[in-house]
Design an enzyme around this catalytic site. Structure first.
Site: not given
Ligand code: NAP
Length: 254
Positions: A14, A16, A154
Site C-alpha cells: 500500500g 503508492s 474496519y
Molecule cells: P490510502 O490513502 O487509501 O492508500 C491505500 C494504499 O493501499 C494504496 O497504495 C492502495 O493502492 C493500497 N491498497 C489498498 N488495497 C490493496 C490491496 N488489496 N492490495 C494491495 N494494495 C492495496 O490509505 P491510507 O489512509 O494511507 O491508509 C493506509 C493504512 O493506514 C491502512 O491500513 C489504514 O487502515 C491505516 N490507517 C490510516 C489512517 C488514516 O487516517 N489515513 C488512520 C489509521 C490507520 P491500490 O488501490 O492501487 O491497491
C-alpha cells in the site's frame, strides 16, 4: 540518530499513496531500497520513480496468495533479500452495521487482516535469512482503542491485526524477527480525504495537537521499530495520533 538503513531491503504494501507512501519516503531517505506494492501498477511505478535510491514497484493484491508469493520473490531477487516488511495496505469504507452486507464485511477483513497474514507469510522465508528481520504492521486507533460509526468491520480488522502480531511475535522471536505495529490516528491521506472536509475539520478539532497527522509522522515511528536500536522491542505498538485518544471529554480540550 538511528543506525543507517543503507542497503536494507524494505517491502511496503500500500505504498503508492497515503501512509504507505510516507513510510516508503522515510525509509528511502535513510538509504533503504524500497519495494512499492499496490494494485495500481502505474501509481506504484510513479511512486518508486519519485523515491529513487533503487526503489522499484510491484503490482499485487494483498488478498491474493499467489500475488504475495510473487511479490516477495521479486523483492528478494531485485533487492538481495528482505529485511523489513511494512504491512500497511488497507481500506476503510464507511457503512453502518444495519446496512453492511456480508460482502462488504468480507472485503475489509480480506484486505486488512488476511492481507496482513499473507504479506507476512510470503516475506517470512526471506526475513528469516536477514540478520535482523523486522515486521511493522499498520493498525489504527480505531478498533483497538476507539470506535467510530461505520467502521465495525474496519475496527474488527485493525484489532485483529494486534491479536495476530502478539502470537506471531512469540513464534518469530527464535529467528530474531521482531513484530510490532504503528497505530495511526487521523492522518491526512488520499483515502482519508475521501471522507470529506467536514470529517477532517471535526477530527482536527478533537486532536490536542490541533491538526491531522502527516504521513511521515507514521513513517518515522515505523523507521524506529525497524531500526537496530529497537531490536529488543517486539509484540508492541506505538500510537501516532497527536494525542487524540487522551481527552475524556470536550472540556478537556478547552
Ligand atoms: P490510502 O490513502 O487509501 O492508500 C491505500 C494504499 O493501499 C494504496 O497504495 C492502495 O493502492 C493500497 N491498497 C489498498 N488495497 C490493496 C490491496 N488489496 N492490495 C494491495 N494494495 C492495496 O490509505 P491510507 O489512509 O494511507 O491508509 C493506509 C493504512 O493506514 C491502512 O491500513 C489504514 O487502515 C491505516 N490507517 C490510516 C489512517 C488514516 O487516517 N489515513 C488512520 C489509521 C490507520 P491500490 O488501490 O492501487 O491497491
Amino acid at each position: 540518530m538511528l543506525t543507517s538503513m543503507t542497503g536494507k531491503s524494505v517491502v511496503v504494501t500500500g505504498a503508492s499513496k497515503g501512509i504507505g507512501r510516507g513510510i516508503a519516503q522515510v525509509f528511502a531517505s535513510k538509504g533503504a531500497r524500497v519495494l512499492v506494492v499496490s494494485r495500481n501498477a502505474e501509481e506504484g511505478a510513479s511512486c518508486a520513480a519519485e523515491l529513487g535510491n533503487g526503489a522499484s514497484s510491484f503490482a499485487a493484491d494483498v488478498t491474493n496468495w499467489d500475488d504475495m508469493e510473487r511479490m516477495s520473490r521479486s523483492a528478494a531477487d531485485r533487492h538481495g533479500g528482505i529485511d523489513v516488511l511494512c504491512a500497511n495496505a488497507g481500506i476503510f469504507p464507511q457503512i453502518g452495521i444495519e446496512d453492511m452486507s456480508v460482502g462488504q464485511w468480507d472485503e475489509v477483513l480480506a484486505t486488512n487482516l488476511k492481507g496482513t497474514f499473507l504479506s507476512v507469510k510470503a516475506c517470512l522465508p526471506y526475513l528469516k535469512r536477514s540478520q535482523s528481520g523486522r515486521i511493522v504492521i499498520t493498525s489504527s486507533i480505531t478498533g483497538p482503542i476507539t470506535g467510530f460509526p461505520g467502521w465495525a468491520h474496519y475496527g474488527a480488522s485493525k484489532a485483529g491485526q494486534l491479536g495476530f502480531l502478539r502470537t506471531v511475535a512469540i513464534e518469530l522471536a527464535k529467528y530474531r524477527i521482531t513484530v510490532n505495529a504503528v497505530m495511526p490516528g487521523n492522518i491526512a491521506t488520499e483515502g482519508l480525504g475521501d471522507l470529506g472536509e467536514d470529517y477532517e475539520r471535526g477530527m482536527a478539532a478533537s486532536i490536542p495537537l490541533k491538526r491531522l497527522g502527516r504521513v511521515v509522522d507514521v513513517g518515522y515511528a515505523a523507521l524506529f521499530l525497524a531500526s537496530e536500536e529497537a531490536g529488543y522491542i517486539t509484540g508492541q505498538t506505538i500510537v501516532v495520533d497527536g494525542g487524540q485518544i487522551l481527552p475524556e471529554s470536550l472540556e478537556a480540550l478547552a
